[in-house]
Design a protein around this motif. Structure first.
Motif, PDB file in Angstrom:
ATOM      1  N   LYS A  97     -10.198  12.513   8.353  1.00  0.00           N
ATOM      2  CA  LYS A  97     -11.067  12.259   7.201  1.00  0.00           C
ATOM      3  C   LYS A  97     -10.299  12.684   5.946  1.00  0.00           C
ATOM      4  N   LEU A 126     -17.457  12.238   0.735  1.00  0.00           N
ATOM      5  CA  LEU A 126     -16.284  13.035   1.099  1.00  0.00           C
ATOM      6  C   LEU A 126     -16.599  14.384   1.758  1.00  0.00           C
ATOM      7  N   ASN A 150     -17.426   6.134  -3.351  1.00  0.00           N
ATOM      8  CA  ASN A 150     -18.700   6.850  -3.472  1.00  0.00           C
ATOM      9  C   ASN A 150     -18.662   8.076  -4.373  1.00  0.00           C
ATOM     10  N   ASN A 208     -10.386  -0.281   2.115  1.00  0.00           N
ATOM     11  CA  ASN A 208     -11.458   0.698   2.200  1.00  0.00           C
ATOM     12  C   ASN A 208     -12.769  -0.087   2.221  1.00  0.00           C
ATOM     13  N   SER A 209     -13.884   0.579   2.348  1.00  0.00           N
ATOM     14  CA  SER A 209     -15.144  -0.172   2.444  1.00  0.00           C
ATOM     15  C   SER A 209     -15.418  -0.930   1.143  1.00  0.00           C
TER      16      SER A 209
END
Ligand code: RRO
Length: 314
Positions: free
Chosen positions: A37, A68, A132, A193-194
């Motif tokens: 992560k 995060l 995010n 990434n998303s």
């Protein structure tokens, strides 16, 4: 410096990759490397829950605004030597985030990178694209990308990857970022990434499916496969045109071996698995890899290398 996981399939940073136990499960799986992560300078709890809808209606993917959550880089520096005992490369994903000490983002990347290299990580994956956080991702600003890469590449010798967002219909920005990358010795980019700024609604309750950021979050899973293939392909073509030795790692929408094959044909030399790994856990690597090998054999190829970037125009 290069990093080449074998087999060329790993987890994508994020799902099930925060704690030591989660990382050990990846290390014990058939994945070719372990990707953590994204770690930050300060430990983080992440955003308020619910912050993840793992299964969107119709099986189209997952939606998250995790914010995060991670143990902080100093904890990962302690975990890495133990994780290395499993004999596969450890790729440490690094991000910056607001923190009480007020250290500027570039300094955060630099300090984490130096410490984590010393801890024995085999490569760094600089996450410049978290969708995010309140700030616009670094990857949306070529000068900020340059500043981070300058700071990190100056001090670190292990291979460096860069995690990028989908640039979608912004060809000028895509070109500026791709050109910026050419100026640095990086081993790979991981794209995508998303997909940021996506929303879903639970009809039973008429509520948004996640709480943070007014319900907006990052989309992963089958819905983003064509977006990921496009990003992989245009970066692959750009790097070839400019004779750059930067590998493209494909992330996005892989739930079956055929999806991974499409990523390879588009130009990926390694694939990463996010939402499917979230759904099914560490057995996915073995299953996907077996299916990839079967597809290669059935179609007369003896290795992934033979199909990388081999998509044909019609
Ligand atoms: O933790 C997250 O909210 C998150 C991150 Br850092 C990222 O890079 N991508 C994502 O979908 N979620």
């Amino acid at each position: 410096m290069e990093i080449k996981p074998s087999p060329p399939i790993t987890n994508a940073s994020g799902p099930n990759s925060v704690t030591y136990d989660e990382l050990e499960r990846i290390a014990r799986s058939a994945a070719g490397a372990v990707v953590t992560k994204s770690m930050t300078h300060c430990p983080r709890q992440g955003n308020p829950e619910p912050r993840l809808r793992a299964h969107l209606d119709g099986g189209i993917g997952s939606l998250n605004s995790m914010g995060l959550p991670n143990l902080g880089y100093q904890e990962y520096a302690k975990l890495i030597p133990k994780l290395k005992g499993f004999g596969k490369p450890i790729i440490a994903s690094i991000a910056s985030a607001p923190c009480a000490h007020g250290l500027p983002p570039v300094e955060q990347y630099r300090e984490i990178a130096v410490t984590i290299e010393r801890a024995g990580a085999d490569a760094l994956e600089l996450n410049l694209s978290c969708p995010n956080l309140e700030d616009v991702p670094i990857a949306m600003d070529p000068q900020s990308v340059r500043a981070v890469l300058q700071a990190v590449t100056r001090e670190v010798k292990i291979p460096i990857g860069v995690k990028l967002p989908p640039y979608n219909n912004t060809p000028k920005l895509f070109e500026e970022i791709a050109r910026t990358l050419l100026d640095f010795e990086i081993s790979y980019i991981a794209t995508i990434n998303s997909e940021p700024l996506t929303l879903d609604i639970d009809l039973a309750t008429r509520t948004k499916v996640i709480r943070p950021n007014e319900g907006f979050g990052g989309l992963g899973g089958p819905a983003v496969l064509p977006i990921a293939l496009a990003e992989v392909h245009r970066f692959y073509k750009f790097f070839r045109k400019h004779r750059a030795k930067i590998a493209v790692w494909g992330v996005g929408g892989i739930t079956k071996p055929e999806d991974a094959i499409k990523h390879f044909l588009a130009g990926a030399s390694v694939v990463q698995i996010g939402t499917l790994f979230l759904w099914e856990g560490p057995t996915v690597f073995e299953k996907l890899w077996a299916g990839i090998e079967q597809w290669l054999a059935e179609n007369g190829f003896s290795s992934v290398e033979e199909i990388i970037g081999a998509v044909r125009e019609i």
